[in-house]
Design a protein around this motif. Structure first.
Motif, PDB file in Angstrom:
ATOM      1  N   ILE A 156       0.858  -1.239  -0.050  1.00 31.72           N
ATOM      2  CA  ILE A 156      -0.031  -0.014  -0.037  1.00 31.72           C
ATOM      3  C   ILE A 156       1.050   1.414  -0.032  1.00 31.72           C
ATOM      4  O   ILE A 156       0.619   2.229  -0.469  1.00 31.72           O
ATOM      5  N   ALA A 188       2.215   1.798  -3.375  1.00 23.40           N
ATOM      6  CA  ALA A 188       1.254   2.175  -4.409  1.00 23.40           C
ATOM      7  C   ALA A 188       0.632   3.623  -4.260  1.00 23.40           C
ATOM      8  O   ALA A 188       0.348   4.378  -5.146  1.00 23.40           O
ATOM      9  N   SER A 189       0.738   4.132  -2.883  1.00 23.06           N
ATOM     10  CA  SER A 189       0.398   5.534  -2.599  1.00 23.06           C
ATOM     11  C   SER A 189       1.182   6.290  -3.078  1.00 23.06           C
ATOM     12  O   SER A 189       0.854   7.489  -3.456  1.00 23.06           O
ATOM     13  N   THR A 205       0.902   6.636  -6.648  1.00 25.02           N
ATOM     14  CA  THR A 205      -0.170   7.488  -7.286  1.00 25.02           C
ATOM     15  C   THR A 205      -0.032   9.016  -7.012  1.00 25.02           C
ATOM     16  O   THR A 205      -0.612   9.704  -7.517  1.00 25.02           O
ATOM     17  N   SER A 209      -4.666   0.688 -11.408  1.00 24.14           N
ATOM     18  CA  SER A 209      -3.936  -0.061 -10.736  1.00 24.14           C
ATOM     19  C   SER A 209      -4.548  -0.776  -9.357  1.00 24.14           C
ATOM     20  O   SER A 209      -4.032  -1.657  -8.872  1.00 24.14           O
ATOM     21  N   LEU A 210      -5.754  -0.206  -9.211  1.00 29.22           N
ATOM     22  CA  LEU A 210      -6.458  -0.897  -8.083  1.00 29.22           C
ATOM     23  C   LEU A 210      -7.470  -1.979  -8.690  1.00 29.22           C
ATOM     24  O   LEU A 210      -7.486  -2.904  -8.112  1.00 29.22           O
ATOM     25  N   TRP A 211      -8.011  -1.747  -9.966  1.00 23.08           N
ATOM     26  CA  TRP A 211      -8.963  -2.761 -10.597  1.00 23.08           C
ATOM     27  C   TRP A 211      -8.504  -3.862 -11.218  1.00 23.08           C
ATOM     28  O   TRP A 211      -9.058  -4.966 -10.990  1.00 23.08           O
ATOM     29  N   LEU A 237      -7.604  -6.710  -8.621  1.00 21.76           N
ATOM     30  CA  LEU A 237      -8.723  -6.777  -7.795  1.00 21.76           C
ATOM     31  C   LEU A 237      -9.904  -7.941  -8.719  1.00 21.76           C
ATOM     32  O   LEU A 237     -10.242  -8.818  -8.094  1.00 21.76           O
TER      33      LEU A 237
END
Length: 469
Positions: A3, A6-7, A10, A267-269, A272
């Motif tokens: 996380i 990724a943060s 982003t 990056s999230l989808w 998932l």
């Protein structure tokens, strides 16, 4: 990727996008429209050259990264084809005395030709190294390359607008060249050990062949998608004039800020959805994401429609039409973002040929509209061409995915998108001149979408209430 990384990545992308937005007003106030137009062509020339010589090897690098122990070998393989092709093309151009600067910008200059070629190679080189930095988990390195070069470019423009009297294309060209060089140096510093090992390693011919076999089929699709997002500028350049090209370039660049949502969502989808597929597909979850995304993109589209007039206070009066064009230009990243929720079946079924066909069909539509209407309607025709091209992009991605995998309910989505496209066209061509009418139409369009998805809105309210209240 954790996380924290990724943060950081982003945030780096967001700050980079903000700096890009701050650069645009300086360009429009300090440089003539012709120079802004030429600069737009310069950027798409660099991106085209990068795709052409790169053979999509950055995708092969990412695909093989976790399967190969010797990462430096992958970096070497990713760089070798592009470097070799670049040398061959440069030799060919020099041998035949072909001037890129004269062909594209009508400027005869050996110095410009040299730096044009260097710019193309640096764009390719930076692209490969950025993927290496990201795959290595160097979050701060990736964020730095997103922020520092743009910050430098912003500072040079800001200082230059007060100090230097020269406002020609060559000034902007050289400033951009400095930024490319600085970007490459930053990446080399972060990857100095990898690059050193890549240079001294012997090329693994077997792995080289495997990566080329994977990446070559992707080139046609990538070139088609590049053309879909860039061909409008070329039509404006050759069939219209620099004023129209500069209007379109500014409007599309401002609207592209929404593209950061594509990066963040992707990056999230993607991780998932593949996790969901691995655990067992639940079509209700996918439909929920799609319907929420329709609501989101229609809301953002409405916000741009209601407040696009603010650009009149940011740009010179010569860019007055940007306020209406930006509403059409924002449709491109928004429709692409929406299509990311409907195209899952193509990736899961591994039928990548459909992705290539989609890009080609959309490109054909885009080129047809530009060819027949740019000369008469200028930048507005290009806005319509790109908007309808991405609308077809959404439809084809959705329909092919439904054919190959799970068929989701989509009639509400199509009604919503078609409504917003019609409203945008009416505003773009001046059928709604009064701001009161414009506000009423946008609110009505959003109200229609809310009616179509009222069950999903109620579901969202209940979900938020149970979880956070």
């Amino acid at each position: 990727m954790n996380i924290k990384n990724a943060s950081i990545i982003t945030l780096g992308s967001i700050f980079g996008a903000i700096l890009s937005m701050l650069i645009i007003p300086i360009l429009t106030w300090y440089f003539p429209q012709e120079v802004v137009a030429k600069y737009s062509i310069l950027l798409i020339l660099y991106s085209f050259g990068s795709v052409l010589i790169g053979f999509e090897m950055h995708q092969a690098y990412v695909r093989e990264y976790y399967e190969v122990v010797q990462k430096e070998q992958l970096l070497k393989i990713a760089l070798v084809p592009g470097t070799a092709i670049f040398i061959l093309i440069s030799f060919f151009l020099i041998l035949l005395d072909i001037s890129l600067a004269e062909m594209v910008f009508n400027l005869k200059s050996t110095f410009l030709d040299f730096f044009l070629l260097i710019g193309v190679y640096l764009t390719f080189f930076i692209n490969i190294l950025m993927h290496a930095v990201r795959m290595h988990g160097m979050a701060f390195g990736f964020a730095a390359i997103q922020i520092l070069p743009k910050l430098l470019f912003f500072a040079l423009l800001l200082v230059g607008s007060f100090i230097f009297e020269q406002d020609g294309f060559d000034t902007l060209f050289y400033l951009n060249g400095i930024v490319l060089i600085i970007s490459a140096i930053i990446l080399i510093i972060f990857l100095k050990n990898d690059l050193h090992q890549a240079i001294i390693l012997k090329l693994d011919k077997k792995k080289f062949k495997e990566m080329m076999v994977f990446s070559l089929p992707l080139v046609i699709g990538s070139l088609a998608y590049w053309a879909l997002t860039s061909i409008d500028r070329l039509f404006l350049n050759f069939l219209s004039n620099y004023n129209e090209l500069s209007l379109y370039a500014v409007a599309s660049t401002v609207a592209s800020a929404v593209g950061i949502l594509v990066v963040v969502f992707g990056s999230l989808w993607h991780p998932l959805i593949y996790k969901w597929v691995n655990e067992g597909v639940d079509s209700a979850k996918i439909l929920a994401v799609n319907e929420l995304m329709v609501l989101f993109i229609c809301f953002i589209w409405t916000v741009f429609g209601l407040f696009s007039w603010l650009t009149d206070y940011i740009f010179p009066t010569t860019y007055a039409d940007v306020s209406v064009m930006i509403v059409g230009c924002v449709a491109m990243p928004l429709l692409y973002l929406l299509s990311e929720t409907t195209t899952i079946g193509i990736g899961i079924s591994k039928k990548t040929k459909y992705a290539m066909l989609i890009s080609l069909f959309c490109l054909f539509l885009n080129m047809t509209i530009n060819y027949f209407f740019v000369e008469k309607y200028g930048a507005k025709a290009s806005v319509i061409a790109s908007m309808l091209g991405f609308c077809l992009f959404l439809i084809l991605r959705t329909e092919f995915s439904s054919f190959l995998w799970i068929s989701l309910s989509r009639w509400r989505m199509y009604i919503s998108v078609f409504t917003y496209i019609m409203v945008t066209i009416l505003i773009l061509f001046g059928f709604l001149e009064s701001y009161v009418y414009i506000v009423m139409v946008w609110i009505a369009a959003l109200f229609l979408v809310f009616l179509l998805y009222y069950k999903r809105i109620i579901w969202l309210i209940n979900f938020i209430g149970k979880r956070y209240i």
